[in-house]
Write a protein that holds these residues in place. Sequence first.
Motif, PDB file in Angstrom:
ATOM      1  N   ASN A 182       0.836  -1.218   0.000  1.00 53.91           N
ATOM      2  CA  ASN A 182       0.000   0.000   0.000  1.00 53.91           C
ATOM      3  C   ASN A 182       0.865   1.260   0.000  1.00 53.91           C
ATOM      4  O   ASN A 182       1.995   1.251   0.473  1.00 53.91           O
ATOM      5  CB  ASN A 182      -0.884   0.057   1.250  1.00 53.91           C
ATOM      6  CG  ASN A 182      -2.168  -0.724   1.103  1.00 53.91           C
ATOM      7  OD1 ASN A 182      -2.169  -1.935   1.229  1.00 53.91           O
ATOM      8  ND2 ASN A 182      -3.261  -0.021   0.832  1.00 53.91           N
ATOM      9  N   HIS A 238     -11.677   5.560   0.471  1.00 53.77           N
ATOM     10  CA  HIS A 238     -12.749   4.557   0.510  1.00 53.77           C
ATOM     11  C   HIS A 238     -12.593   3.701   1.761  1.00 53.77           C
ATOM     12  O   HIS A 238     -11.608   3.827   2.481  1.00 53.77           O
ATOM     13  CB  HIS A 238     -12.810   3.730  -0.777  1.00 53.77           C
ATOM     14  CG  HIS A 238     -11.655   2.825  -1.036  1.00 53.77           C
ATOM     15  ND1 HIS A 238     -10.366   3.284  -1.223  1.00 53.77           N
ATOM     16  CD2 HIS A 238     -11.574   1.471  -1.144  1.00 53.77           C
ATOM     17  CE1 HIS A 238      -9.558   2.267  -1.450  1.00 53.77           C
ATOM     18  NE2 HIS A 238     -10.266   1.148  -1.405  1.00 53.77           N
ATOM     19  N   ASP A 272      -7.523  -1.739   4.269  1.00 54.49           N
ATOM     20  CA  ASP A 272      -6.122  -1.394   3.994  1.00 54.49           C
ATOM     21  C   ASP A 272      -5.951   0.090   3.657  1.00 54.49           C
ATOM     22  O   ASP A 272      -4.860   0.518   3.273  1.00 54.49           O
ATOM     23  CB  ASP A 272      -5.542  -2.288   2.883  1.00 54.49           C
ATOM     24  CG  ASP A 272      -6.260  -2.127   1.551  1.00 54.49           C
ATOM     25  OD1 ASP A 272      -7.506  -2.144   1.533  1.00 54.49           O
ATOM     26  OD2 ASP A 272      -5.564  -1.983   0.518  1.00 54.49           O
ATOM     27  N   HIS A 273      -7.026   0.874   3.817  1.00 52.25           N
ATOM     28  CA  HIS A 273      -6.938   2.323   3.636  1.00 52.25           C
ATOM     29  C   HIS A 273      -7.349   3.091   4.890  1.00 52.25           C
ATOM     30  O   HIS A 273      -7.197   4.308   4.929  1.00 52.25           O
ATOM     31  CB  HIS A 273      -7.780   2.766   2.426  1.00 52.25           C
ATOM     32  CG  HIS A 273      -7.275   2.156   1.150  1.00 52.25           C
ATOM     33  ND1 HIS A 273      -6.532   2.847   0.225  1.00 52.25           N
ATOM     34  CD2 HIS A 273      -7.358   0.874   0.678  1.00 52.25           C
ATOM     35  CE1 HIS A 273      -6.182   2.035  -0.770  1.00 52.25           C
ATOM     36  NE2 HIS A 273      -6.677   0.836  -0.511  1.00 52.25           N
ATOM     37  N   ASP A 328      -7.597   3.341  -5.188  1.00 49.73           N
ATOM     38  CA  ASP A 328      -7.876   2.117  -5.946  1.00 49.73           C
ATOM     39  C   ASP A 328      -8.839   2.367  -7.118  1.00 49.73           C
ATOM     40  O   ASP A 328      -9.556   1.464  -7.549  1.00 49.73           O
ATOM     41  CB  ASP A 328      -8.439   1.033  -5.021  1.00 49.73           C
ATOM     42  CG  ASP A 328      -7.446   0.634  -3.933  1.00 49.73           C
ATOM     43  OD1 ASP A 328      -6.321   1.156  -3.938  1.00 49.73           O
ATOM     44  OD2 ASP A 328      -7.808  -0.181  -3.069  1.00 49.73           O
ATOM     45  N   HIS A 369      -1.505   1.480  -4.493  1.00 52.54           N
ATOM     46  CA  HIS A 369      -0.805   0.187  -4.358  1.00 52.54           C
ATOM     47  C   HIS A 369       0.377   0.064  -5.309  1.00 52.54           C
ATOM     48  O   HIS A 369       0.363   0.639  -6.409  1.00 52.54           O
ATOM     49  CB  HIS A 369      -1.756  -0.981  -4.664  1.00 52.54           C
ATOM     50  CG  HIS A 369      -2.790  -1.209  -3.615  1.00 52.54           C
ATOM     51  ND1 HIS A 369      -2.577  -2.020  -2.530  1.00 52.54           N
ATOM     52  CD2 HIS A 369      -4.044  -0.720  -3.475  1.00 52.54           C
ATOM     53  CE1 HIS A 369      -3.666  -2.043  -1.761  1.00 52.54           C
ATOM     54  NE2 HIS A 369      -4.572  -1.246  -2.323  1.00 52.54           N
TER      55      HIS A 369
HETATM   56 FE    FE Z   1      -6.576  -1.042  -1.498  1.00 51.02          FE
END
Ligand code: FE
Length: 255
Positions: free
Chosen positions: A14, A56, A60-61, A133, A171
């Motif tokens: 990330n 979003h 993982d964000h 993303d 990413h």
């Molecule tokens: Fe992601």
Amino acid sequence: MPLEIVTVPCLSDNYAFLAHDPKSGETALVDAPEAGPILAELRARGWQLSHVLLTHHHWDHVDGLPAILEQYPAQVVGAAADAHRLPPLDKQVSEGDQFQIGGEPVQVMDVSGHTVGHVAYYLPQSHAVFTADSLMALGCGRLFEGDAAQMWTSLSKLAALPDDTLVCSGHEYTQSNGRFAMTVDPENENLKQRVAEIDKSRADGDPTVPSLLALEKATNPFLRAGDPTIQTHLGMEGADPVAVFAEIRGRKDRF
Ligand code: FE
Ligand code: ZN
């Protein structure tokens, strides 16, 4: 005066970003995959976090956010449409909204497709857009919630920004994206050259993000669904770009 933009690698692949205004001292974090590397970068630079811009709701964000807010009481900004599944927001934004970081305007773009409610943040004076993303280096996010038409609309909006815009995406997927891109656009000289440069960057351990929008428009197959050469290669000459985009996205999912 443009903001200073710093890429912060997090987790296994990330990227978070810091955007700092030297004049006012305000600093925005874009996405919070993991607190440790972000807090270390802020400390090393002596920057005080003033804003967190969320793109979003995926873990993982956002998962690093609570530990970051313990150290810095920053204002958290995110999509009104996703307020029910984002961490608590201090400011809810939608397509077309504008606010300021330091003296610089930040414009909110709805870029749904990967998720419905995904937003991008465009900083016209810094020539940068934070896309997470949605548009990625040589790729785009998987369609978890939206459909091909929605993602094509989002990518087309991003592609309409000035060519010198820096695409700060979420990413490090670029090398595998490049291998896939070569299967749908094998004669593209710009793509071949970029793939070689990416291989070198990765061999040296360097990030391939951010990237320049002009280069994405020349090489990213997900922005090129209207390109006659790609359409011919796919046996879809003259087809609706949405259908071509859907075909390319489907092939990538199976790649
Ligand atoms: Fe992601
Ligand atoms: Zn995501």
